[in-house]
Design a protein around this motif. Structure first.
Motif, mmCIF file in Angstrom:
data_model
loop_
_atom_site.group_PDB
_atom_site.id
_atom_site.type_symbol
_atom_site.label_atom_id
_atom_site.label_comp_id
_atom_site.label_asym_id
_atom_site.label_seq_id
_atom_site.Cartn_x
_atom_site.Cartn_y
_atom_site.Cartn_z
ATOM 1 N N GLN A 255 0.890 -1.267 0.058
ATOM 2 C CA GLN A 255 -0.102 -0.071 -0.320
ATOM 3 C C GLN A 255 0.323 1.447 -0.830
ATOM 4 O OE1 GLN A 255 -3.051 -0.368 -0.419
ATOM 5 N NE2 GLN A 255 -2.639 -2.606 -0.287
ATOM 6 N N ILE A 256 2.140 1.199 -0.546
ATOM 7 C CA ILE A 256 2.800 2.047 -0.654
ATOM 8 C C ILE A 256 2.807 2.754 -1.917
ATOM 9 C CG2 ILE A 256 5.090 3.592 -0.913
ATOM 10 C CD1 ILE A 256 5.758 1.043 0.973
ATOM 11 N N LYS A 257 1.795 4.280 -2.183
ATOM 12 C CA LYS A 257 1.477 4.789 -3.588
ATOM 13 C C LYS A 257 2.239 5.915 -4.090
ATOM 14 C CE LYS A 257 -2.048 1.455 -3.350
ATOM 15 N NZ LYS A 257 -1.809 0.580 -4.388
ATOM 16 N N ARG A 258 3.040 6.329 -3.744
ATOM 17 C CA ARG A 258 3.253 7.984 -3.608
ATOM 18 C C ARG A 258 5.121 7.765 -3.381
ATOM 19 N NH1 ARG A 258 -0.550 9.709 -0.774
ATOM 20 N NH2 ARG A 258 1.028 10.717 1.445
ATOM 21 N N PHE A 259 6.216 7.105 -4.095
ATOM 22 C CA PHE A 259 7.401 7.311 -3.846
ATOM 23 C C PHE A 259 8.046 7.600 -5.421
ATOM 24 C CE2 PHE A 259 5.894 3.120 -5.065
ATOM 25 C CZ PHE A 259 6.188 2.226 -6.706
ATOM 26 N N GLN A 260 9.090 8.357 -5.548
ATOM 27 C CA GLN A 260 9.713 8.224 -6.700
ATOM 28 C C GLN A 260 10.687 7.286 -6.940
ATOM 29 O OE1 GLN A 260 11.159 12.800 -6.450
ATOM 30 N NE2 GLN A 260 9.597 12.807 -5.535
ATOM 31 N N CYS A 261 11.278 7.030 -8.174
ATOM 32 C CA CYS A 261 11.817 6.337 -8.249
ATOM 33 C C CYS A 261 13.718 6.409 -8.570
ATOM 34 C CB CYS A 261 11.231 5.201 -9.867
ATOM 35 S SG CYS A 261 9.940 4.693 -9.383
ATOM 36 N N HIS A 262 14.234 5.451 -8.041
ATOM 37 C CA HIS A 262 16.032 6.121 -8.297
ATOM 38 C C HIS A 262 16.281 5.057 -8.491
ATOM 39 C CE1 HIS A 262 15.379 10.856 -6.962
ATOM 40 N NE2 HIS A 262 14.304 9.961 -6.233
ATOM 41 N N GLU A 263 16.911 4.765 -9.826
ATOM 42 C CA GLU A 263 17.232 3.217 -9.861
ATOM 43 C C GLU A 263 19.028 3.388 -10.205
ATOM 44 O OE1 GLU A 263 15.530 1.466 -12.990
ATOM 45 O OE2 GLU A 263 13.359 2.148 -12.715
ATOM 46 N N PHE A 264 19.527 2.494 -10.133
ATOM 47 C CA PHE A 264 21.210 1.978 -9.658
ATOM 48 C C PHE A 264 21.030 1.032 -10.488
ATOM 49 C CE2 PHE A 264 20.576 5.754 -6.365
ATOM 50 C CZ PHE A 264 21.269 6.310 -6.873
ATOM 51 N N PRO A 265 22.607 0.340 -11.419
ATOM 52 C CA PRO A 265 22.757 -0.823 -11.637
ATOM 53 C C PRO A 265 22.361 -1.722 -10.772
ATOM 54 C CG PRO A 265 24.479 1.321 -13.221
ATOM 55 C CD PRO A 265 23.763 1.632 -11.194
ATOM 56 N N ASP A 266 22.320 -3.280 -11.085
ATOM 57 C CA ASP A 266 22.637 -4.084 -10.210
ATOM 58 C C ASP A 266 23.718 -4.086 -8.951
ATOM 59 O OD1 ASP A 266 21.851 -6.687 -8.404
ATOM 60 O OD2 ASP A 266 22.453 -7.619 -10.290
ATOM 61 N N HIS A 267 24.228 -4.068 -8.207
ATOM 62 C CA HIS A 267 25.604 -4.207 -6.724
ATOM 63 C C HIS A 267 26.712 -3.326 -6.910
ATOM 64 C CE1 HIS A 267 25.243 -9.009 -6.937
ATOM 65 N NE2 HIS A 267 25.027 -8.969 -8.334
ATOM 66 N N TYR A 268 25.396 -1.953 -7.783
ATOM 67 C CA TYR A 268 25.994 -0.426 -7.130
ATOM 68 C C TYR A 268 26.670 -0.258 -6.049
ATOM 69 C CZ TYR A 268 25.762 4.741 -7.592
ATOM 70 O OH TYR A 268 26.730 6.130 -7.919
ATOM 71 N N ASP A 269 27.915 0.623 -6.191
ATOM 72 C CA ASP A 269 28.408 0.748 -5.546
ATOM 73 C C ASP A 269 27.694 2.197 -4.236
ATOM 74 O OD1 ASP A 269 30.231 0.538 -3.201
ATOM 75 O OD2 ASP A 269 32.259 1.308 -4.207
ATOM 76 N N TYR A 270 27.074 1.896 -3.594
ATOM 77 C CA TYR A 270 27.004 3.168 -3.045
ATOM 78 C C TYR A 270 27.345 4.570 -2.918
ATOM 79 C CZ TYR A 270 21.874 2.325 -3.467
ATOM 80 O OH TYR A 270 20.570 1.017 -4.115
ATOM 81 N N GLU A 271 27.433 5.768 -3.441
ATOM 82 C CA GLU A 271 28.387 6.843 -2.441
ATOM 83 C C GLU A 271 27.165 7.634 -1.588
ATOM 84 O OE1 GLU A 271 30.086 9.317 -5.724
ATOM 85 O OE2 GLU A 271 31.803 7.867 -6.028
ATOM 86 N N LEU A 272 27.658 8.575 -1.189
ATOM 87 C CA LEU A 272 26.602 9.187 0.165
ATOM 88 C C LEU A 272 26.306 10.284 -0.725
ATOM 89 C CD1 LEU A 272 26.514 9.068 3.525
ATOM 90 C CD2 LEU A 272 27.528 11.616 3.255
ATOM 91 N N ASP A 273 26.838 10.799 -2.303
ATOM 92 C CA ASP A 273 25.347 12.075 -2.053
ATOM 93 C C ASP A 273 24.685 11.309 -2.959
ATOM 94 O OD1 ASP A 273 27.079 14.094 -1.964
ATOM 95 O OD2 ASP A 273 28.365 13.823 -3.944
ATOM 96 N N ASP A 274 24.229 9.959 -3.592
ATOM 97 C CA ASP A 274 22.904 9.344 -3.986
ATOM 98 C C ASP A 274 22.373 8.532 -2.810
ATOM 99 O OD1 ASP A 274 24.498 8.454 -6.209
ATOM 100 O OD2 ASP A 274 25.380 6.896 -5.437
ATOM 101 N N LEU A 275 22.147 9.532 -1.608
ATOM 102 C CA LEU A 275 20.938 9.303 -1.098
ATOM 103 C C LEU A 275 21.361 11.138 -0.690
ATOM 104 C CD1 LEU A 275 22.864 6.442 1.388
ATOM 105 C CD2 LEU A 275 21.718 6.480 -0.916
ATOM 106 N N GLN A 276 22.071 11.406 -0.345
ATOM 107 C CA GLN A 276 21.211 12.807 -0.938
ATOM 108 C C GLN A 276 19.725 13.316 -1.686
ATOM 109 O OE1 GLN A 276 22.515 14.107 1.884
ATOM 110 N NE2 GLN A 276 24.853 13.554 2.722
ATOM 111 N N PHE A 277 19.219 14.176 -0.889
ATOM 112 C CA PHE A 277 18.258 14.911 -1.659
ATOM 113 C C PHE A 277 17.388 16.442 -0.808
ATOM 114 C CE2 PHE A 277 17.205 10.134 -1.540
ATOM 115 C CZ PHE A 277 17.321 10.026 -3.653
#
Length: 338
Positions: A255-277
């Motif tokens: 029942q989560i209807k409102r979400f913005q999609c932020h897709e990255f490649p499979d096994h992506y190596d995240y950086e902190l900037d990827d989690l900043q909005f």
């Protein structure tokens, strides 16, 4: 958008321009079959482990649900007091290989899926591209009845006694073409040679599974109020898996209807900037992504954005367990009667 993401998107849409890649698919098919036959005919040597090996994999690129399936089978074997260990390529990890996976391991060294497997099961596990070296290291410290290889279906250098192929019903086989025109690693005929587990809610086979969604939990809690999950909020859906649409379907199922999609490649190596909005909307993500995100933010005391994790568990049909028990019995591995 990267080239890999562009091709992934084209696969999902079955874009007509993919036919331009058919010559490359023909080359891939020829090279793949040649390598396979060299192993099967004994020209290239195959490693035979001193204990039985089961491979869980797929014939498609991207997610199919094999990791939740593997976790469930490991838990089942542990409950039956069967001594089981796991090996994996450790994709995304930097090694050095072979490397043992423990609760203290980090995704940057061993990969995200191995971390997830061990966190859920505490199973003995070793990762590395050389499966023989991984098995030998695993057996140095553990007496095992069965070794499960996470993926490695196309790794012909490793002899195996059981093969399970996970086939995602929702994603299907796309345009049914081999890489790179389509996302098949092997021809469809490969499905006739192994045990196929259908992943979906409307299966056509007795051998099937689906993913049961559990209550989301907070990855980084800091007060009592933050423990209350609210499906009516807006979320950033941060996801780096092979088939992101499955995660979006999961969000809608709870029942989560409102979400913005932020897709990255499979096994992506995240950086902190990827989690900043720019605002303070919470993030929601998969368990596989969470193991990497936690390693990134756990020492960031000033990172206050809520990150919610949606856990899933593979639910297997009774026929899967019946067949599994029969396959193990043929290998001399006895499951106690209920």
């Amino acid at each position: 958008m990267s080239l890999a993401q562009t091709i992934q998107d084209a696969w999902n849409r079955q874009a007509k321009w993919l036919i331009l890649l058919r010559p490359l698919s023909c080359l891939y098919a020829a090279a793949f079959q040649l390598n396979k036959q060299l192993y099967l005919k004994g020209i290239k040597k195959r490693y035979v482990a001193p204990v039985p090996v089961m491979v869980i994999g797929n014939i498609t690129v991207g997610g199919s649900g094999k990791t939740p399936l593997l976790i469930q089978l490991v838990k089942y074997l542990q409950q039956q007091h069967i001594r089981v260990g796991v090996i994996s390529r450790g994709y995304g990890g930097q090694g050095p290989f072979p490397k043992k996976v423990t609760l203290a391991s980090i995704p940057q060294q061993v990969g995200d899926e191995p971390c997830l497997i061990v966190q859920n099961t505490e199973v003995p596990m070793v990762v590395g591209p050389n499966r023989q070296a991984s098995i030998e290291l695993l057996l140095q410290d553990h007496v095992l009845d069965l070794i499960i290889s996470d993926d490695g279906l196309q790794h012909w250098a490793l002899q195996r006694q059981i093969e399970w192929i996970v086939l995602d019903q929702n994603r299907g086989l796309g345009n049914q073409r081999l890489l790179p025109e389509g996302y098949l690693r092997e021809p469809i005929s490969r499905l006739q040679q192994s045990t196929v587990i259908e992943h979906g809610f409307e299966p056509q086979s007795d051998l099937h599974m689906h993913l049961q969604v559990a209550k989301p939990y907070l990855l980084n809690p800091w007060d009592d109020r933050s423990e209350l999950f609210d499906a009516d909020l807006d979320y950033y859906a941060v996801v780096g898996i092979g088939y992101p649409q499955r995660f979006y379907n999961t969000l809608e199922s709870i029942q989560i209807k409102r979400f913005q999609c932020h897709e990255f490649p499979d096994h992506y190596d995240y950086e902190l900037d990827d989690l900043q909005f720019e605002d303070d909307m919470p993030i929601i993500t998969t368990e596989k992504d969470a193991v990497k995100i936690w390693a990134l933010i756990k020492d960031q005391a000033d990172y206050r954005r809520q990150i919610w994790v949606v856990p899933v568990e593979a639910c297997l049909s009774e026929a899967c367990y019946t067949l599994f028990n029969q396959q193990l019995e043929k290998l001399g591995i006895h499951i106690p009667s209920a």
